[in-house]
Motif scaffolding. Structure first.
Motif, PDB file in Angstrom:
ATOM      1  N   THR A 105      -1.021  25.366  13.889  1.00  0.00           N
ATOM      2  CA  THR A 105      -1.360  26.554  14.095  1.00  0.00           C
ATOM      3  C   THR A 105      -2.163  27.143  13.253  1.00  0.00           C
ATOM      4  OG1 THR A 105       0.700  27.126  12.735  1.00  0.00           O
ATOM      5  CG2 THR A 105       1.028  26.808  15.146  1.00  0.00           C
ATOM      6  N   GLU A 106      -2.964  28.313  13.326  1.00  0.00           N
ATOM      7  CA  GLU A 106      -3.537  29.109  12.646  1.00  0.00           C
ATOM      8  C   GLU A 106      -2.824  30.320  12.154  1.00  0.00           C
ATOM      9  OE1 GLU A 106      -7.540  29.820  14.235  1.00  0.00           O
ATOM     10  OE2 GLU A 106      -8.098  27.727  14.190  1.00  0.00           O
ATOM     11  N   ASN A 107      -3.059  30.672  11.131  1.00  0.00           N
ATOM     12  CA  ASN A 107      -2.407  31.999  10.438  1.00  0.00           C
ATOM     13  C   ASN A 107      -1.050  32.256  10.696  1.00  0.00           C
ATOM     14  OD1 ASN A 107      -2.702  34.589   9.326  1.00  0.00           O
ATOM     15  ND2 ASN A 107      -3.533  35.660  11.110  1.00  0.00           N
ATOM     16  N   PRO A 108      -0.281  31.776  10.062  1.00  0.00           N
ATOM     17  CA  PRO A 108      -0.399  30.736   8.869  1.00  0.00           C
ATOM     18  C   PRO A 108      -0.752  29.540   9.519  1.00  0.00           C
ATOM     19  CG  PRO A 108       2.157  30.924   9.408  1.00  0.00           C
ATOM     20  CD  PRO A 108       1.393  31.905  10.480  1.00  0.00           C
ATOM     21  N   ALA A 109      -1.408  28.456   8.794  1.00  0.00           N
ATOM     22  CA  ALA A 109      -1.895  27.232   9.062  1.00  0.00           C
ATOM     23  C   ALA A 109      -0.745  26.368   8.675  1.00  0.00           C
ATOM     24  CB  ALA A 109      -2.999  26.890   7.952  1.00  0.00           C
ATOM     25  N   VAL A 110      -0.185  25.928   9.771  1.00  0.00           N
ATOM     26  CA  VAL A 110       0.780  24.844   9.657  1.00  0.00           C
ATOM     27  C   VAL A 110       0.537  23.599  10.496  1.00  0.00           C
ATOM     28  CG1 VAL A 110       3.174  24.556  10.210  1.00  0.00           C
ATOM     29  CG2 VAL A 110       2.610  26.619   9.412  1.00  0.00           C
ATOM     30  N   ARG A 111       0.709  22.273   9.752  1.00  0.00           N
ATOM     31  CA  ARG A 111       0.349  21.034  10.465  1.00  0.00           C
ATOM     32  C   ARG A 111       1.557  20.238  10.491  1.00  0.00           C
ATOM     33  NH1 ARG A 111      -1.975  16.187   8.462  1.00  0.00           N
ATOM     34  NH2 ARG A 111      -3.625  15.595   9.877  1.00  0.00           N
ATOM     35  N   VAL A 112       2.061  19.632  11.357  1.00  0.00           N
ATOM     36  CA  VAL A 112       3.020  18.524  11.769  1.00  0.00           C
ATOM     37  C   VAL A 112       2.217  17.415  12.514  1.00  0.00           C
ATOM     38  CG1 VAL A 112       5.167  18.273  12.897  1.00  0.00           C
ATOM     39  CG2 VAL A 112       4.829  20.412  11.785  1.00  0.00           C
ATOM     40  N   VAL A 113       2.731  16.260  11.690  1.00  0.00           N
ATOM     41  CA  VAL A 113       2.534  15.070  12.502  1.00  0.00           C
ATOM     42  C   VAL A 113       3.666  14.645  13.077  1.00  0.00           C
ATOM     43  CG1 VAL A 113       1.274  12.745  11.957  1.00  0.00           C
ATOM     44  CG2 VAL A 113       0.408  14.703  10.879  1.00  0.00           C
ATOM     45  N   VAL A 114       3.663  13.917  14.225  1.00  0.00           N
ATOM     46  CA  VAL A 114       4.759  13.189  14.876  1.00  0.00           C
ATOM     47  C   VAL A 114       4.132  11.994  15.278  1.00  0.00           C
ATOM     48  CG1 VAL A 114       6.211  13.020  16.800  1.00  0.00           C
ATOM     49  CG2 VAL A 114       5.813  15.287  15.868  1.00  0.00           C
ATOM     50  N   GLU A 115       4.701  10.649  15.081  1.00  0.00           N
ATOM     51  CA  GLU A 115       4.298   9.445  15.296  1.00  0.00           C
ATOM     52  C   GLU A 115       4.940   8.788  16.523  1.00  0.00           C
ATOM     53  OE1 GLU A 115       4.338   7.182  11.913  1.00  0.00           O
ATOM     54  OE2 GLU A 115       2.764   8.324  10.898  1.00  0.00           O
ATOM     55  N   PHE A 116       4.297   7.820  17.203  1.00  0.00           N
ATOM     56  CA  PHE A 116       4.802   7.081  18.437  1.00  0.00           C
ATOM     57  C   PHE A 116       4.526   5.892  18.382  1.00  0.00           C
ATOM     58  CE2 PHE A 116       1.505   9.598  19.931  1.00  0.00           C
ATOM     59  CZ  PHE A 116       0.553   8.479  20.655  1.00  0.00           C
ATOM     60  N   GLN A 117       5.189   5.097  19.319  1.00  0.00           N
ATOM     61  CA  GLN A 117       4.675   3.709  19.587  1.00  0.00           C
ATOM     62  C   GLN A 117       4.552   3.266  21.020  1.00  0.00           C
ATOM     63  OE1 GLN A 117       4.309   1.250  17.116  1.00  0.00           O
ATOM     64  NE2 GLN A 117       4.511   2.834  15.844  1.00  0.00           N
ATOM     65  N   THR A 118       3.228   2.981  21.321  1.00  0.00           N
ATOM     66  CA  THR A 118       3.184   2.559  22.449  1.00  0.00           C
ATOM     67  C   THR A 118       2.427   1.070  22.881  1.00  0.00           C
ATOM     68  OG1 THR A 118       1.072   3.840  22.750  1.00  0.00           O
ATOM     69  CG2 THR A 118       2.921   4.862  23.736  1.00  0.00           C
ATOM     70  N   ASP A 119       2.545   0.235  23.834  1.00  0.00           N
ATOM     71  CA  ASP A 119       1.905  -0.819  24.145  1.00  0.00           C
ATOM     72  C   ASP A 119       0.485  -0.586  24.582  1.00  0.00           C
ATOM     73  OD1 ASP A 119       4.036  -2.354  23.039  1.00  0.00           O
ATOM     74  OD2 ASP A 119       4.667  -2.768  25.111  1.00  0.00           O
ATOM     75  N   ALA A 120       0.124   0.562  25.312  1.00  0.00           N
ATOM     76  CA  ALA A 120      -1.021   0.809  26.027  1.00  0.00           C
ATOM     77  C   ALA A 120      -1.698   1.627  24.857  1.00  0.00           C
ATOM     78  CB  ALA A 120      -0.915   1.581  27.313  1.00  0.00           C
ATOM     79  N   ASP A 121      -3.086   1.615  24.903  1.00  0.00           N
ATOM     80  CA  ASP A 121      -3.969   2.456  24.202  1.00  0.00           C
ATOM     81  C   ASP A 121      -3.999   3.869  24.556  1.00  0.00           C
ATOM     82  OD1 ASP A 121      -4.667   0.254  22.640  1.00  0.00           O
ATOM     83  OD2 ASP A 121      -6.675   0.156  24.233  1.00  0.00           O
ATOM     84  N   VAL A 122      -3.906   4.785  23.655  1.00  0.00           N
ATOM     85  CA  VAL A 122      -3.892   6.269  23.937  1.00  0.00           C
ATOM     86  C   VAL A 122      -5.387   6.830  23.797  1.00  0.00           C
ATOM     87  CG1 VAL A 122      -2.886   8.477  23.536  1.00  0.00           C
ATOM     88  CG2 VAL A 122      -1.392   6.253  23.395  1.00  0.00           C
ATOM     89  N   ALA A 123      -5.739   7.456  24.962  1.00  0.00           N
ATOM     90  CA  ALA A 123      -6.946   8.139  24.582  1.00  0.00           C
ATOM     91  C   ALA A 123      -6.765   9.595  23.744  1.00  0.00           C
ATOM     92  CB  ALA A 123      -7.452   8.876  25.936  1.00  0.00           C
ATOM     93  N   THR A 124      -7.845   9.555  22.807  1.00  0.00           N
ATOM     94  CA  THR A 124      -7.954  10.832  22.002  1.00  0.00           C
ATOM     95  C   THR A 124      -8.191  11.996  22.453  1.00  0.00           C
ATOM     96  OG1 THR A 124      -8.404   9.113  20.196  1.00  0.00           O
ATOM     97  CG2 THR A 124      -8.836  11.629  19.848  1.00  0.00           C
TER      98      THR A 124
END
Length: 150
Positions: A105-124
Motif C-alpha cells: 500500500t502507499e500512504n502509509p507504505a506497508v509491504r507484506v510478503v507471502v510465500e507459496f509452493q507450486t509445482d507449476a511455474d507462476v507468471a509474474t
C-alpha cells in the motif's frame, strides 16, 4: 514599590508568574499527550493494514496452491478468488512472483510478503485487490493470476 513600613510589594507579580507557569506546564502536557496519541493511532493503522494484507495474501497463495493441485490431477484448473478491494481503507497492489506474493500500500507504505509452493511455474504479474482469477495456462504449463469482473 515600597509601602509606609519600607517593605516591597511583589505579590501581584508572583501570582501572575505562577499562573503563567502553570498554564505553560499544562499546555506542554496536553501537547505531549496528543503527540503520543497520534503516533499510537498511526502505528495501529499500519498494523491493521499489514494484517489485512497478510490475510489477502494468504487467501491468494492458497488459491494458487489449490489450482496447482487441480492441474496435477488433470481437472479444469481455474478458481475465482474474492479479495477485499481495500484494507483499512487503503487500496493495495499484489505483485505475483515465482514463489511469493508481495502486497503493498502507499500512504502509509506497508509491504507484506507471502510465500507459496507450486509445482507449476507462476507468471509474474501485478494486480489490484478485488476479484481475481487463478488459472492454469495449459499450453505454457504455468499458473496465471488476473483481475476479473465476474
Amino acid at each position: 514599590m515600597a509601602d509606609v513600613s519600607g517593605r516591597r510589594r511583589s505579590r501581584g507579580v508572583s501570582t501572575t508568574v505562577g499562573y503563567i507557569l502553570n498554564l505553560t506546564v499544562a499546555l506542554l502536557l496536553v501537547t505531549s499527550l496528543l503527540a503520543a496519541a497520534g503516533t499510537f493511532v498511526g502505528d495501529q493503522r499500519e498494523r491493521a493494514i499489514a494484517d489485512g494484507l497478510q490475510v489477502s495474501g494468504t487467501q491468494l497463495a492458497g488459491a494458487l496452491e489449490s489450482v496447482d493441485r487441480l492441474a496435477a490431477t488433470g481437472d479444469d484448473a481455474r478458481l475465482v478468488v474474492s479479495l477485499p478491494p481495500s484494507v483499512a481503507g487503503r487500496n493495495y497492489r499484489i505483485q505475483v512472483r515465482e514463489r511469493s506474493l508481495v502486497l503493498t500500500t502507499e500512504n502509509p507504505a506497508v509491504r507484506v510478503v507471502v510465500e507459496f509452493q507450486t509445482d507449476a511455474d507462476v507468471a509474474t504479474k501485478t494486480v489490484s485487490g478485488g476479484r481475481v482469477v487463478v488459472a492454469l495456462d495449459a499450453g505454457a504449463n504455468r499458473l496465471e493470476v488476473f483481475a476479473t469482473d465476474e
